[in-house]
Design a protein around this motif. Structure first.
Motif, PDB file in Angstrom:
ATOM      1  N   TRP A  26       0.829  -1.216   0.000  1.00 24.81           N
ATOM      2  CA  TRP A  26       0.000   0.000   0.000  1.00 24.81           C
ATOM      3  C   TRP A  26       0.866   1.269   0.000  1.00 24.81           C
ATOM      4  O   TRP A  26       0.587   2.221  -0.737  1.00 24.81           O
ATOM      5  CB  TRP A  26      -0.944  -0.015   1.212  1.00 24.81           C
ATOM      6  CG  TRP A  26      -1.603   1.296   1.439  1.00 24.81           C
ATOM      7  CD1 TRP A  26      -2.487   1.914   0.590  1.00 24.81           C
ATOM      8  CD2 TRP A  26      -1.414   2.188   2.542  1.00 24.81           C
ATOM      9  NE1 TRP A  26      -2.856   3.136   1.120  1.00 24.81           N
ATOM     10  CE2 TRP A  26      -2.217   3.320   2.305  1.00 24.81           C
ATOM     11  CE3 TRP A  26      -0.651   2.124   3.713  1.00 24.81           C
ATOM     12  CZ2 TRP A  26      -2.273   4.390   3.210  1.00 24.81           C
ATOM     13  CZ3 TRP A  26      -0.713   3.181   4.611  1.00 24.81           C
ATOM     14  CH2 TRP A  26      -1.521   4.304   4.340  1.00 24.81           C
ATOM     15  N   LEU A  27       1.944   1.272   0.800  1.00 28.20           N
ATOM     16  CA  LEU A  27       2.854   2.422   0.799  1.00 28.20           C
ATOM     17  C   LEU A  27       3.442   2.638  -0.594  1.00 28.20           C
ATOM     18  O   LEU A  27       3.570   3.778  -1.062  1.00 28.20           O
ATOM     19  CB  LEU A  27       3.989   2.227   1.809  1.00 28.20           C
ATOM     20  CG  LEU A  27       3.635   2.298   3.297  1.00 28.20           C
ATOM     21  CD1 LEU A  27       4.871   2.010   4.148  1.00 28.20           C
ATOM     22  CD2 LEU A  27       3.061   3.659   3.660  1.00 28.20           C
ATOM     23  N   ALA A  28       3.781   1.537  -1.255  1.00 22.12           N
ATOM     24  CA  ALA A  28       4.329   1.657  -2.611  1.00 22.12           C
ATOM     25  C   ALA A  28       3.273   2.236  -3.553  1.00 22.12           C
ATOM     26  O   ALA A  28       3.552   3.155  -4.326  1.00 22.12           O
ATOM     27  CB  ALA A  28       4.799   0.289  -3.113  1.00 22.12           C
ATOM     28  N   GLN A  29       2.046   1.728  -3.461  1.00 21.67           N
ATOM     29  CA  GLN A  29       0.982   2.216  -4.352  1.00 21.67           C
ATOM     30  C   GLN A  29       0.637   3.678  -4.124  1.00 21.67           C
ATOM     31  O   GLN A  29       0.556   4.465  -5.065  1.00 21.67           O
ATOM     32  CB  GLN A  29      -0.299   1.384  -4.139  1.00 21.67           C
ATOM     33  CG  GLN A  29      -0.383   0.194  -5.052  1.00 21.67           C
ATOM     34  CD  GLN A  29      -1.805  -0.286  -5.252  1.00 21.67           C
ATOM     35  OE1 GLN A  29      -2.500  -0.587  -4.293  1.00 21.67           O
ATOM     36  NE2 GLN A  29      -2.230  -0.392  -6.498  1.00 21.67           N
ATOM     37  N   GLN A  50       2.647   7.288  -6.386  1.00 23.10           N
ATOM     38  CA  GLN A  50       1.542   8.240  -6.307  1.00 23.10           C
ATOM     39  C   GLN A  50       1.329   8.883  -7.682  1.00 23.10           C
ATOM     40  O   GLN A  50       2.266   9.399  -8.285  1.00 23.10           O
ATOM     41  CB  GLN A  50       1.926   9.311  -5.280  1.00 23.10           C
ATOM     42  CG  GLN A  50       0.804  10.209  -4.865  1.00 23.10           C
ATOM     43  CD  GLN A  50       1.281  11.207  -3.792  1.00 23.10           C
ATOM     44  OE1 GLN A  50       2.459  11.540  -3.728  1.00 23.10           O
ATOM     45  NE2 GLN A  50       0.365  11.669  -2.979  1.00 23.10           N
ATOM     46  N   GLY A  51       0.109   8.843  -8.193  1.00 23.93           N
ATOM     47  CA  GLY A  51      -0.170   9.454  -9.488  1.00 23.93           C
ATOM     48  C   GLY A  51      -0.025   8.502 -10.660  1.00 23.93           C
ATOM     49  O   GLY A  51      -0.498   8.786 -11.750  1.00 23.93           O
ATOM     50  N   ASP A  52       0.650   7.361 -10.456  1.00 20.66           N
ATOM     51  CA  ASP A  52       0.745   6.351 -11.519  1.00 20.66           C
ATOM     52  C   ASP A  52      -0.311   5.279 -11.290  1.00 20.66           C
ATOM     53  O   ASP A  52      -0.680   5.006 -10.152  1.00 20.66           O
ATOM     54  CB  ASP A  52       2.110   5.641 -11.495  1.00 20.66           C
ATOM     55  CG  ASP A  52       3.247   6.554 -11.892  1.00 20.66           C
ATOM     56  OD1 ASP A  52       3.018   7.425 -12.756  1.00 20.66           O
ATOM     57  OD2 ASP A  52       4.347   6.394 -11.344  1.00 20.66           O
ATOM     58  N   LYS A  53      -0.759   4.667 -12.364  1.00 20.17           N
ATOM     59  CA  LYS A  53      -1.611   3.487 -12.204  1.00 20.17           C
ATOM     60  C   LYS A  53      -0.724   2.329 -11.759  1.00 20.17           C
ATOM     61  O   LYS A  53       0.372   2.136 -12.290  1.00 20.17           O
ATOM     62  CB  LYS A  53      -2.292   3.134 -13.531  1.00 20.17           C
ATOM     63  CG  LYS A  53      -3.632   3.810 -13.726  1.00 20.17           C
ATOM     64  CD  LYS A  53      -4.482   3.007 -14.704  1.00 20.17           C
ATOM     65  CE  LYS A  53      -5.867   3.594 -14.934  1.00 20.17           C
ATOM     66  NZ  LYS A  53      -6.706   3.711 -13.759  1.00 20.17           N
ATOM     67  N   SER A  54      -1.185   1.583 -10.765  1.00 18.44           N
ATOM     68  CA  SER A  54      -0.379   0.455 -10.302  1.00 18.44           C
ATOM     69  C   SER A  54      -1.280  -0.681  -9.860  1.00 18.44           C
ATOM     70  O   SER A  54      -2.457  -0.483  -9.566  1.00 18.44           O
ATOM     71  CB  SER A  54       0.516   0.886  -9.142  1.00 18.44           C
ATOM     72  OG  SER A  54      -0.260   1.324  -8.053  1.00 18.44           O
TER      73      SER A  54
END
Ligand SMILES: [Mn+2]
Length: 157
Positions: A19-22, A27-31
């Motif tokens: 979740w921290l990575a997402q 942040q701002g990228d689709k993942s």
């Protein structure tokens, strides 16, 4: 689409670090988060955008965040969540307020005992994950619901 890889049957460390990575690293990228065997298939080792709590590698610049040997001789010295969080702090991300979540995740991952961890197992993130796992069989469903819960929970930290 950024690919974040962690292990199947995710524990709180896998979920919070993903979740921290997402929400902060990408942040701002689709993942998307993929849940794979702990023996990570080579294509993910080589090509995933980020590995958390799997891969046995710690290389923050390459977004590899595992705390198990040989990355760290003693896996209990830190946890994947703490490694991602410390990296985010080092690049100036606004995550300092997440320290209580990082601390209980670490305590739970390394079998430490504390009042905060006990409370988490009663009505905090550990309790919520256990509940979601009994209610939903699909790991992605559990993860997505846990993310919604974490976003709301961390607003009050
Ligand atoms: Mn872990």
């Amino acid at each position: 689409m950024k690919q974040i890889v962690t292990h199947a049957n995710p524990d709180l460390d896998a979920i919070v670090s993903a979740w921290l990575a997402q929400d902060f690293l990408f942040q701002g990228d689709k993942s998307e988060v993929l849940f794979v065997s702990r023996k990570v298939p080579e294509k993910f080792m080589l090509h995933a955008d980020c590995l958390v709590d799997v891969g046995n590698t710690y290389c923050p610049e390459a977004y590899r965040f595992d705390h198990k040997p040989p990355a760290f001789q003693n896996r209990n010295r830190t946890c994947a969540t703490r490694l991602v969080w410390e990296y985010l702090l080092s690049i100036g991300a606004a995550v300092a307020h997440l320290k209580p979540l990082v601390d209980i995740t670490y305590q739970g991952d390394t079998h430490r005992n504390s009042a905060a961890l006990k409370q988490s197992r009663i009505d905090g993130p550990h309790a919520e994950l256990t509940k979601l796992k009994t209610e939903h069989k699909d790991t992605t469903e559990v993860y997505q619901r846990m993310v919604l819960w974490l976003r709301s929970y961390t607003k009050n930290l």
